[in-house]
Design a protein around this motif. Sequence first.
Motif, PDB file in Angstrom:
ATOM      1  N   LEU A 132       0.835  -1.197   0.000  1.00 52.07           N
ATOM      2  CA  LEU A 132       0.000   0.000   0.000  1.00 52.07           C
ATOM      3  C   LEU A 132       0.873   1.252   0.000  1.00 52.07           C
ATOM      4  O   LEU A 132       0.589   2.218  -0.713  1.00 52.07           O
ATOM      5  CB  LEU A 132      -0.930  -0.005   1.216  1.00 52.07           C
ATOM      6  CG  LEU A 132      -1.728   1.269   1.469  1.00 52.07           C
ATOM      7  CD1 LEU A 132      -2.726   1.517   0.359  1.00 52.07           C
ATOM      8  CD2 LEU A 132      -2.432   1.199   2.807  1.00 52.07           C
ATOM      9  N   THR A 133       1.928   1.225   0.772  1.00 52.82           N
ATOM     10  CA  THR A 133       2.798   2.394   0.872  1.00 52.82           C
ATOM     11  C   THR A 133       3.512   2.662  -0.449  1.00 52.82           C
ATOM     12  O   THR A 133       3.538   3.795  -0.926  1.00 52.82           O
ATOM     13  CB  THR A 133       3.828   2.217   2.007  1.00 52.82           C
ATOM     14  OG1 THR A 133       3.126   1.958   3.219  1.00 52.82           O
ATOM     15  CG2 THR A 133       4.684   3.455   2.171  1.00 52.82           C
ATOM     16  N   LEU A 134       4.080   1.626  -1.061  1.00 55.85           N
ATOM     17  CA  LEU A 134       4.788   1.814  -2.327  1.00 55.85           C
ATOM     18  C   LEU A 134       3.813   2.239  -3.426  1.00 55.85           C
ATOM     19  O   LEU A 134       4.067   3.200  -4.161  1.00 55.85           O
ATOM     20  CB  LEU A 134       5.511   0.529  -2.741  1.00 55.85           C
ATOM     21  CG  LEU A 134       6.249   0.592  -4.073  1.00 55.85           C
ATOM     22  CD1 LEU A 134       7.364   1.640  -4.025  1.00 55.85           C
ATOM     23  CD2 LEU A 134       6.810  -0.780  -4.439  1.00 55.85           C
ATOM     24  N   GLY A 135       2.700   1.550  -3.554  1.00 56.71           N
ATOM     25  CA  GLY A 135       1.706   1.906  -4.561  1.00 56.71           C
ATOM     26  C   GLY A 135       1.154   3.303  -4.329  1.00 56.71           C
ATOM     27  O   GLY A 135       1.008   4.092  -5.268  1.00 56.71           O
ATOM     28  N   GLY A 136       0.876   3.610  -3.081  1.00 60.59           N
ATOM     29  CA  GLY A 136       0.373   4.942  -2.735  1.00 60.59           C
ATOM     30  C   GLY A 136       1.385   6.033  -3.039  1.00 60.59           C
ATOM     31  O   GLY A 136       1.023   7.130  -3.472  1.00 60.59           O
ATOM     32  N   ALA A 137       2.673   5.714  -2.820  1.00 56.11           N
ATOM     33  CA  ALA A 137       3.725   6.691  -3.130  1.00 56.11           C
ATOM     34  C   ALA A 137       3.775   6.979  -4.630  1.00 56.11           C
ATOM     35  O   ALA A 137       3.946   8.129  -5.038  1.00 56.11           O
ATOM     36  CB  ALA A 137       5.076   6.185  -2.632  1.00 56.11           C
ATOM     37  N   PHE A 138       3.598   5.947  -5.450  1.00 57.48           N
ATOM     38  CA  PHE A 138       3.574   6.161  -6.906  1.00 57.48           C
ATOM     39  C   PHE A 138       2.369   7.013  -7.311  1.00 57.48           C
ATOM     40  O   PHE A 138       2.478   7.882  -8.173  1.00 57.48           O
ATOM     41  CB  PHE A 138       3.572   4.826  -7.666  1.00 57.48           C
ATOM     42  CG  PHE A 138       4.947   4.348  -8.006  1.00 57.48           C
ATOM     43  CD1 PHE A 138       5.561   4.732  -9.187  1.00 57.48           C
ATOM     44  CD2 PHE A 138       5.631   3.515  -7.137  1.00 57.48           C
ATOM     45  CE1 PHE A 138       6.838   4.300  -9.503  1.00 57.48           C
ATOM     46  CE2 PHE A 138       6.907   3.079  -7.431  1.00 57.48           C
ATOM     47  CZ  PHE A 138       7.521   3.468  -8.620  1.00 57.48           C
ATOM     48  N   VAL A 139       1.235   6.766  -6.677  1.00 58.41           N
ATOM     49  CA  VAL A 139       0.050   7.572  -6.963  1.00 58.41           C
ATOM     50  C   VAL A 139       0.310   9.023  -6.559  1.00 58.41           C
ATOM     51  O   VAL A 139       0.085   9.953  -7.342  1.00 58.41           O
ATOM     52  CB  VAL A 139      -1.201   7.027  -6.243  1.00 58.41           C
ATOM     53  CG1 VAL A 139      -2.352   8.026  -6.309  1.00 58.41           C
ATOM     54  CG2 VAL A 139      -1.626   5.701  -6.839  1.00 58.41           C
TER      55      VAL A 139
END
Length: 184
Positions: A132-139
Motif C-alpha cells: 500500500l505504501t509503495l503503490g500509494g507513493a507512486f500515486v
Amino acid sequence: MTTTTTDENPSLLRRLAHRWPTLAALPLIAASLYNIDDVRGLAFLLVLSPLGYLVPAAYNRPGITWPAVLIGSVAIAPFKILDLNPSYALLVASAVFVAIGVARRAPGFGVQVVAAVLFAVAAVIAIEAGSLTLGGAFVALGLLAHAAWDLYHHRHNRVVPRSYAEWCGVVDLVLGVVAIVLIF
C-alpha cells in the motif's frame, strides 16, 4: 471627474466566478476521496488526466478538451459505481488516441505521448504494487508530477484551455497531498 470601475476592486462573486475551474474541481476531489480505503484507487487519475491532454493534442484542437473530459467521466462512471478501477480501460482509450494522433501527424503530439506513457507506467506500478505504501507513493508522486505538468500548460497556454489546466492541477495537487497524508 473620475469614475471607478468594478474591475479595480472586483467583488467576491466576480473573483469566485473567475476561479470556476478551481471550484469545479472540488466535487471531483470529494467524490474521489469518498469511502477511500486505499489510495491506489486514485491511480486511474494518472491515466485520465493525461488523456485530457492526448485527445486535444491528437486533433490539435484545444476546444475539444472539456467535451472529451465530460465523455471520459461518463464512461468511467460504471467502473467507479461497481468499485472497479477504470485504469486499464483508460489505457486502451489512450492507445486509441495515440494512434489517432500519430495518423494525423499532430504537431507537438510526441511530448504528450511520452508524458502519457510515463504517467501510465506510474499508474500500473501503483495498481500492481503489493505494498500500500509503495503503490500509494507512486500515486502521490504521479499526481504531484501531473500537477506540475498542468501548471506548465496553464502558464504557457498550450494544448488545453487554461481552465482545464487549472481544474486538473487543483485535482492533482490536492489529491496528491492527501495521498501522501493517507499513506504515512
